[in-house]
Design a protein around this motif. Structure first.
Motif, PDB file in Angstrom:
ATOM      1  N   SER A  75      49.475  39.799  39.656  1.00  0.00           N
ATOM      2  CA  SER A  75      50.386  40.700  38.959  1.00  0.00           C
ATOM      3  C   SER A  75      49.553  41.703  38.187  1.00  0.00           C
ATOM      4  O   SER A  75      48.388  41.456  37.852  1.00  0.00           O
ATOM      5  CB  SER A  75      51.314  39.930  38.017  1.00  0.00           C
ATOM      6  OG  SER A  75      50.570  39.343  36.962  1.00  0.00           O
ATOM      7  N   ASP A 133      46.185  42.035  36.171  1.00  0.00           N
ATOM      8  CA  ASP A 133      46.288  41.335  34.889  1.00  0.00           C
ATOM      9  C   ASP A 133      46.223  39.820  35.039  1.00  0.00           C
ATOM     10  O   ASP A 133      45.759  39.129  34.133  1.00  0.00           O
ATOM     11  CB  ASP A 133      47.588  41.720  34.180  1.00  0.00           C
ATOM     12  CG  ASP A 133      47.592  43.171  33.725  1.00  0.00           C
ATOM     13  OD1 ASP A 133      46.501  43.714  33.448  1.00  0.00           O
ATOM     14  OD2 ASP A 133      48.678  43.767  33.646  1.00  0.00           O
ATOM     15  N   ALA A 190      52.769  38.795  32.776  1.00  0.00           N
ATOM     16  CA  ALA A 190      51.764  38.874  33.837  1.00  0.00           C
ATOM     17  C   ALA A 190      51.435  37.509  34.424  1.00  0.00           C
ATOM     18  O   ALA A 190      51.326  37.359  35.650  1.00  0.00           O
ATOM     19  CB  ALA A 190      50.500  39.540  33.296  1.00  0.00           C
TER      20      ALA A 190
END
Length: 332
Positions: free
Chosen positions: A68, A36, A121
């Protein structure tokens, strides 16, 4: 297939290509991650240009060691993860073996941490490398404690900002060094006790003045090169000069003999000293997670790019004007 950043030759940001690449299932000890967000690090620019501590073994080559995302599939023998789990990937592997500049990536499970609740994220891609590096060098390896003084070069980098907060959390005194006054106020706002503007004043003289002639117990340096002679002169007897980068690109002399053989410790450090050691990584994760929970730590994100802007993200990093982390948000 997944859009993946690769390069087919060494060079500047212009060699980066966004290509459709097949992604298979994870093997033993691996996870398949839907990426992400990606944390952009200086190491990747050095690897792309052939100036890193290891060179690409083959072309096309992949990039990226910090990201992430969400677990999509779990490889044989992996425990503690399940599909749908929000995670962060930390730099615990060679970019010759894995790369996270992609929409989906295979990564070793040993280099994946559960993402703390409340960390989105973008921030999940910006927190681990800086704080693992700062904690690992200064606390785990160096033994920094309350009352110590630490001088931080490249203080406006993501690692430098994390080091300010790590020092504050253990009761140490962070002194930030920056080339111009442009970033001085932001460094004070980030928690620096003092700021040394290296374009206007000498680090050694200022640090000795600030410490009553004692010097700093630690100097945490990202630059290396001939400037270590000046930095070493600011280290207290028995103190340590820790070098975690070589931004100068110049040869680094050993300063001990020129300075009259003081009681000086000098060593290099990389985050992989923490990320590839399960015990150290466990302690580092607990330290950083605790700091995030009580608000002592906060990811410092300077700017967010899209995956199709990866070359621009590298150009921006190389310009050196950022304060904090550069992140690439991956579009699905």
């Amino acid at each position: 297939m997944a859009r993946t950043v690769r390069f087919h030759e060494l060079g500047g940001p212009e060699v980066l290509r966004l290509e459709e690449v097949p992604v298979g299932p994870p093997g033993p000890g691996e996870l398949l991650i839907r990426v992400d967000a990606i944390g952009v690090n200086r190491a990747e620019a050095l690897f792309r240009g052939g100036d890193y501590i290891e060179a690409p073994r083959r072309f096309p080559a992949t990039l990226g060691a910090e990201a992430s995302g969400v677990v999509e599939a779990v490889g044989p023998g992996v425990t503690g993860f399940e599909p749908g789990r929000a995670v962060s990937v930390v730099p615990g592997f060679s970019m010759n073996d894995y790369g996270v500049y992609a929409e989906r990536a295979i990564v070793p499970a040993a280099a994946v941490l559960h993402r703390p609740d409340g960390l989105d994220a973008v921030r999940g891609a910006a927190v681990w490398m800086p704080y693992l590096t700062a904690y690992g060098a200064l606390v785990e390896v160096g033994g920094m404690r309350a009352g110590d003084t630490v001088v931080l070069t490249a203080a406006s980098s993501s690692v430098g900002l994390a080091a300010i907060r790590v020092a504050r959390r253990v009761g140490a005194v962070p002194i930030a060094a920056t080339r111009t006054r442009a970033k001085a106020e932001r460094l004070r706002a980030a928690g620096a006790a003092e700021v040394v503007v290296t374009g206007e004043e000498g680090v050694r003289e200022r640090v000795l003045a600030l410490t009553g002639g004692r010097g700093a117990e630690f100097v945490f340096d990202a630059v290396a090169g001939p400037g270590v002679l000046e930095l070493a002169g600011a280290v207290a007897p028995g103190g340590t000069l820790l070098m975690y980068g070589a931004l100068s690109g110049e040869p680094t002399p050993y300063p001990g003999f020129e300075l009259g053989m003081p009681a000086l410790n000098m060593r290099t450090f990389t985050a992989q000293e923490i990320t590839t050691d399960p015990g150290r990584l466990r302690r580092a994760e607990a330290f950083v997670t605790s700091g995030l929970s009580d608000g002592s730590f906060e990811p410092a994100v300077d700017r967010v790019f899209g995956l199709d802007e990866i070359a621009d993200a590298h150009r921006y990093m190389e310009a050196g004007t950022q304060v904090g982390k550069i992140v690439v948000a991956v579009r699905h």
